[in-house]
Write a protein that holds these residues in place. Structure first.
Motif, short mmCIF file in Angstrom:
data_model
loop_
_atom_site.label_atom_id
_atom_site.label_comp_id
_atom_site.label_asym_id
_atom_site.label_seq_id
_atom_site.Cartn_x
_atom_site.Cartn_y
_atom_site.Cartn_z
N UNK A 21 0.81 -1.22 0.00
CA UNK A 21 0.00 0.00 0.00
C UNK A 21 0.84 1.28 0.00
N UNK A 22 2.17 1.15 0.18
CA UNK A 22 3.07 2.31 0.27
C UNK A 22 2.59 3.29 1.33
N UNK A 23 2.15 2.76 2.46
CA UNK A 23 1.58 3.59 3.53
C UNK A 23 2.56 4.65 4.02
N UNK A 24 3.84 4.32 4.08
CA UNK A 24 4.82 5.30 4.55
C UNK A 24 4.92 6.50 3.62
N UNK A 25 4.93 6.25 2.33
CA UNK A 25 5.01 7.35 1.36
C UNK A 25 3.72 8.17 1.38
N UNK A 26 2.59 7.49 1.47
CA UNK A 26 1.32 8.22 1.51
C UNK A 26 1.23 9.10 2.76
N UNK A 27 1.76 8.61 3.88
CA UNK A 27 1.78 9.42 5.10
C UNK A 27 2.66 10.65 4.91
N UNK A 28 3.78 10.48 4.24
CA UNK A 28 4.66 11.63 3.97
C UNK A 28 4.00 12.61 3.00
N UNK A 29 3.29 12.11 2.01
CA UNK A 29 2.58 12.99 1.08
C UNK A 29 1.51 13.79 1.82
N UNK A 30 0.85 13.15 2.76
CA UNK A 30 -0.15 13.86 3.56
C UNK A 30 0.51 14.95 4.41
N UNK A 31 1.64 14.62 5.01
CA UNK A 31 2.38 15.62 5.80
C UNK A 31 2.85 16.77 4.91
N UNK A 32 3.32 16.45 3.71
CA UNK A 32 3.76 17.47 2.76
C UNK A 32 2.60 18.41 2.41
N UNK A 34 0.06 19.14 4.25
CA UNK A 34 -0.22 19.98 5.42
C UNK A 34 0.85 21.07 5.56
N UNK A 35 2.11 20.71 5.36
CA UNK A 35 3.19 21.69 5.46
C UNK A 35 2.98 22.82 4.45
N UNK A 156 -0.77 13.32 13.30
CA UNK A 156 -1.65 13.47 12.14
C UNK A 156 -2.21 12.09 11.80
N UNK A 157 -3.51 12.02 11.61
CA UNK A 157 -4.17 10.76 11.33
C UNK A 157 -3.50 10.03 10.17
#
Length: 184
Positions: A21-32, A34-35, A156-157
């Motif tokens: 699922x590439x969950x780690x990358x998706x979490x970083x994209x979500x953080x990006x 927000x930033x 962050x969720x």
């Protein structure tokens, strides 16, 4: 022995990058997302107008930790070392992606009228980025994000907390002298 534990910590830190699922990358994209929404609302709004709020145009950067993006191979190695040493460690790549976008914001705002143009621009950046100015901008953005209350993305969720093994290894090493720290 040290090499093994460093590699083990790296694999633990990146495990979310390589699951199906590439969950780690998706979490970083979500953080990006927000930033940029907090630190550069006009750029974020432009990306929204392009229907690019998934930030998938940054996916490769985060998946392979900017391996292909820098003009000098040595810059990639220095970046990866910085990711282990800097105070905002795992989030360095989020701030670096934000720094690349902000650094090229004029081109994005003026020349990217649709998602295809944005993807083309991001692909053309491959092999051209210079580490020093982007790292300085990423550092500045991390300081601004911290001042805005965004220093910890683990709340962050959907964003996983830092892996425990990497945190143990990081805390077992001597901290960098204050004048060498990345955060202002």
């Amino acid at each position: 022995v040290d090499t093994f534990w460093a590699f083990a910590a790296l694999m633990e830190r990146l495990q979310g990058h390589f699951d199906p699922s590439h969950a780690g990358v998706h979490a970083q994209l979500k953080a990006l997302r927000i930033v940029l929404q907090v630190l550069d609302p006009p750029l974020h709004a432009h990306l929204a107008s392009l229907d690019a709020l998934s930030y998938f145009f940054c996916f490769r950067w985060l998946l392979v930790l900017f391996k292909r993006e820098f003009a000098e191979h040595g810059d990639v190695l220095r970046l990866w070392e910085a990711a282990w040493l800097c105070p905002f460690g795992p989030n360095l790549f989020v701030y670096l992606a934000a720094a690349v976008l902000v650094h090229h914001r004029r081109a994005i705002l003026e020349h990217c009228a649709d998602l295809d143009a944005l993807l083309k621009l991001c692909c053309k950046l491959s092999g051209t980025l210079q580490l020093e100015p982007l790292l300085a901008l990423a550092e500045h953005m991390a300081g601004c994000a911290d001042a805005a209350g965004l220093s910890d993305f683990s709340n962050i969720d959907g964003l996983p907390p830092p892996p425990p093994l990497a945190a143990r290894i990081a805390s077992s090493h001597t901290a960098m002298p204050q004048d060498k720290a990345m955060v202002p």
